[in-house]
Design an enzyme around this catalytic site. Structure first.
Site, mmCIF file in Angstrom:
data_model
loop_
_atom_site.group_PDB
_atom_site.id
_atom_site.type_symbol
_atom_site.label_atom_id
_atom_site.label_comp_id
_atom_site.label_asym_id
_atom_site.label_seq_id
_atom_site.Cartn_x
_atom_site.Cartn_y
_atom_site.Cartn_z
ATOM 1 N N ASP A 29 -4.318 1.879 8.062
ATOM 2 C CA ASP A 29 -3.838 3.248 8.265
ATOM 3 C C ASP A 29 -3.188 3.411 9.632
ATOM 4 O O ASP A 29 -2.574 4.450 9.904
ATOM 5 C CB ASP A 29 -5.002 4.243 8.142
ATOM 6 C CG ASP A 29 -5.340 4.554 6.696
ATOM 7 O OD1 ASP A 29 -4.573 4.152 5.806
ATOM 8 O OD2 ASP A 29 -6.372 5.203 6.457
ATOM 9 N N ASP A 33 -6.069 4.356 -3.792
ATOM 10 C CA ASP A 33 -6.873 4.443 -2.566
ATOM 11 C C ASP A 33 -8.362 4.451 -2.900
ATOM 12 O O ASP A 33 -8.766 4.758 -4.028
ATOM 13 C CB ASP A 33 -6.492 5.720 -1.805
ATOM 14 C CG ASP A 33 -6.597 5.553 -0.298
ATOM 15 O OD1 ASP A 33 -7.292 4.615 0.161
ATOM 16 O OD2 ASP A 33 -6.001 6.364 0.426
#
Length: 714
Positions: free
Chosen positions: A512, A448
């Site tokens: 997301d 990430d």
């Protein structure tokens, strides 16, 4: 095959397109478009492309070269900007030589006065037709050359007047807009230090009102994970070009004598059959030239723990989650954020990549062994480029933060960025990751990167480029040590998606946002550049964590089907009915996975903009989804025409998903559905499906219909 038409012209050919380059006095593309026969002579080309010279302008023809120069009289956006302490700010490059190797053309040019040279590399992929271009600049002057811009320029025809660009934000990536360009320019710039949610480094240009199935279109994508700029410009004489490159900060690149700078690569594709043609070409190119996947291994179905447990890690409970996941058919189980020392929320511990023994007193291996015994691979989340101020690493090495001295540190998501250009910082992170992978049977890393770069300096100079290259080196070194470990590029979802990062990773976390309605748009636009097997598409909970909307498993399951599928939830807390539904869609994905991850993706044009009709096909089968996103514009659905089918073949129809409809919405289904519901076989000729089309049922908003077409043996 490519050919040299004369000492001045070279023609490159692919199955899709042709490219003709004029070499002298400076290289320019005189044709790039639909494949044509080999031209036979220089005189044949000159008779067609020789330009007139008008009054009230310069007395010579001014080409739009592959590196446009203001010094030559190209008054649009220059390809090169820079100077030797104020001198040589308007160089004029002359062709000196070239080499031709298959469909790869390398051209050398030089400005003897400025003592600068450029090397232009062009390669036309023979199968997909994708054109790759990069430029290297070398300084032969004794004075340092301050480089401000080196852009990649591709001319497009007069008729290319409509631009499709892509913007977005967190949880809403890849939103498309259209702009007409008659005069002037449309431009976008990204200064966030990563590919960015806001402005994808690419665009599509075509004739007016191009669609998924019709029109002439050209696509452009810069393979670069840092700052970028691009523009589409219409000059006052009507000529047009697309230009893109790395956006350099002030003072970021200074070339000493003998030093060089090489641009990122621009990938361009052409289609005369609308956006679907671009999808086919880009997907083929990525699969054959960018991706490094084991072609014999199916893409495993994921379960990621993030939306299921967030930071609440209990090894026994996680093992229970894994058991339920395996029962549903999950093949790879990933523990997300919260596994390392002191990580109980998003305010602390980034940088301290040591297992939290308070949460995992027996270590991580018992959990991994349990996952492996269930027949699943194990994966883990990391965010190596970041550090929390509340961390042991920051307290020990505050000087490792990527920042500009004496300016205040500004956190984003409670975190700062580490300077990977500091050798000690780089080695610390590498050893943390190497130890993690060496001591555990980890098959997958979700990497990430959750914030932009602010005031990024190294040795007091702007350092976005240096940070980007250091990130590439870190991933490359880790993959060299652990070649069997797959890596996912995640950046708050789709914030770092481009071909250059994809060369060293195996998939993207697309967004997301697991809201299936939002994902319909996000995934469709991403598919213009990326094939479905690299797009993480997960089934989230019925109640979306990002939009707070409620969606049926029908919409969530079918939407997640067309990608690299997974689930993002806690299966222990779900009802038995919901778990059975997850298992159903996972099995459906596995059943069609080979087709989904190797076939030709398409989107159908629809008169009703509330409908999204899309799918994938090969020579023997086709999988079609019809998503009714909102209330339809018309009371009867438009039939679907499947122009990709073989009109001489017979196809059997299989109804995989028929959404429930509300009372009173429909009195009678189309006959083919009524027959299938009565367990009768339905076969239809390809010519009927191509020309007349298939009648559809009325659908409630936010539902999906899924149909499978199989070519019958003759």
């Amino acid at each position: 095959m490519s050919q040299e038409l004369s000492h001045d012209f070279v023609q490159l050919n692919s199955q899709i397109s042709s490219l003709i380059v004029r070499l002298s006095p400076a290289p320019e593309i005189v044709y790039w478009g639909k494949a044509i026969l080999d031209l036979t002579s220089e005189s044949e080309i000159l008779a067609i492309i020789d330009r007139a010279v008008s009054q009230a302008r310069l007395d010579v023809d001014v080409p739009v070269t592959l590196c446009p120069e203001i010094g030559r009289g190209s008054f649009g956006s220059s390809g090169l900007e820079g100077h030797h302490q104020g001198n040589n700010w308007a160089p004029v490059f002359q062709y000196t030589s070239h080499t031709l190797n298959g469909e790869r053309l390398t051209i050398e040019c030089k400005d003897e006065l400025a003592k600068l040279s450029i090397t232009i590399d062009l390669q036309l992929d023979s199968q997909s037709g994708v054109l790759s271009k990069s430029i290297s600049l070398r300084n032969h002057n004794k004075a340092d050359y301050q480089l401000e811009k080196l852009a990649l320029t591709i001319p497009i025809p007069y008729r290319a007047k409509e631009v499709m660009s892509f913007s977005g934000r967190w949880s809403r990536e890849f939103q498309s807009q259209r702009h007409n360009i008659e005069h002037g320019a449309f431009t976008q710039e990204n200064r966030r230090g990563r590919t960015s949610h806001e402005y994808f480094p690419g665009c599509i240009v075509g004739n007016k009102a191009f669609t998924h199935q019709t029109g002439e279109v050209w696509a452009f994508h810069l393979g670069w994970s840092g700052n970028h700029h691009w523009r589409v410009e219409a000059k006052s004489d009507g000529r047009r070009f697309v230009q893109t490159g790395e956006l350099l900060m002030s003072g970021e690149v200074s070339l000493k004598h003998g030093e060089s700078y090489t641009s990122p690569t621009l990938y361009s594709s052409y289609s005369c059959s609308g956006l679907n043609g671009l999808r086919a070409e880009n997907h083929r190119f990525v699969r054959q030239n960018i991706l490094q996947l084991d072609q014999d291994k199916p893409r495993p179905v994921h379960l990621n723990t993030w939306e299921g447990i967030y930071f609440e890690h209990d090894p026994d409970y996680i093992c229970q989650m894994a058991s339920e996941a395996a029962q549903m058919g999950v093949e790879r189980f990933i523990i997300d954020d919260g596994w390392f020392k002191g990580r109980n929320n998003d305010k602390a511990a980034l940088g301290d990549w040591v297992l939290d023994t308070a949460k995992y007193p027996k270590g991580l291996n018992p959990v991994i062994e349990h996952v492996n015994q269930l027949g699943m691979e194990f994966g883990i989340w990391v965010e190596p480029e970041m550090v929390n101020p509340d961390s042991d690493l920051f307290r020990a090495h505050p000087e490792w933060v990527l920042s500009t001295p004496r300016y205040p540190l500004t956190t984003g998501r409670n975190q700062l960025v580490l300077n990977l250009q500091i050798p000690e910082c780089f080695e610390y992170l590498y050893h943390c990751l190497d130890d993690l992978l060496s001591q555990h049977n980890i098959a997958y890393v979700k990497w990430d990167m959750n914030r932009e770069l602010l005031q990024p300096s190294h040795k007091r100079k702007a350092a976005v480029r240096g940070q980007t290259l250091a990130f590439y080196r870190l991933v490359d070194k880790l993959r060299g040590a652990h070649p069997k470990v797959e890596i996912e590029s995640c950046s708050s979802g789709g914030g770092r998606m481009d071909y250059e990062v994809l060369k060293r990773t195996h998939r993207f976390w697309s967004s997301d946002c697991n809201d299936a309605l939002e994902r319909q748009t996000i995934q469709q636009n991403m598919s213009l550049f990326f094939p479905p097997e690299v797009l993480g598409t997960h089934i989230g909970p019925a109640h979306s964590h990002t939009t707070r909307r409620q969606h049926s498993i029908n919409l969530r399951g079918v939407t997640a089907l067309f990608g690299h599928m997974g689930v993002e939830l806690d299966p222990v807390k779900e009802s038995e009915q919901e778990r059975k539904a997850f298992a159903k869609y996972i099995q459906l994905h596995k059943q069609h996975r080979e087709l989904l991850h190797s076939g030709h993706s398409f989107v159908l044009d629809s008169c009703d903009k509330t409908r999204n009709a899309y799918g994938v096909y090969d020579d023997t089968q086709l999988l079609l989804a019809i998503c009714q996103k909102a209330m339809p514009d018309y009371s009867l659905p438009e039939p679907v025409l499947l122009d990709m089918l073989d009109e001489d073949a017979l196809y059997q129809l299989i109804l995989l998903e028929l959404p429930e409809h509300g009372e009173g919405i429909m009195k009678h289904y189309p006959n083919w559905i009524e027959q299938l519901r009565s367990n009768e076989e339905v076969r239809v000729h390809g010519s009927v499906l191509k020309q007349i089309g298939l009648s559809l049922p009325i659908q409630d908003p936010e539902t999906c219909l899924l149909i499978y077409f199989v070519k019958c043996e003759s």
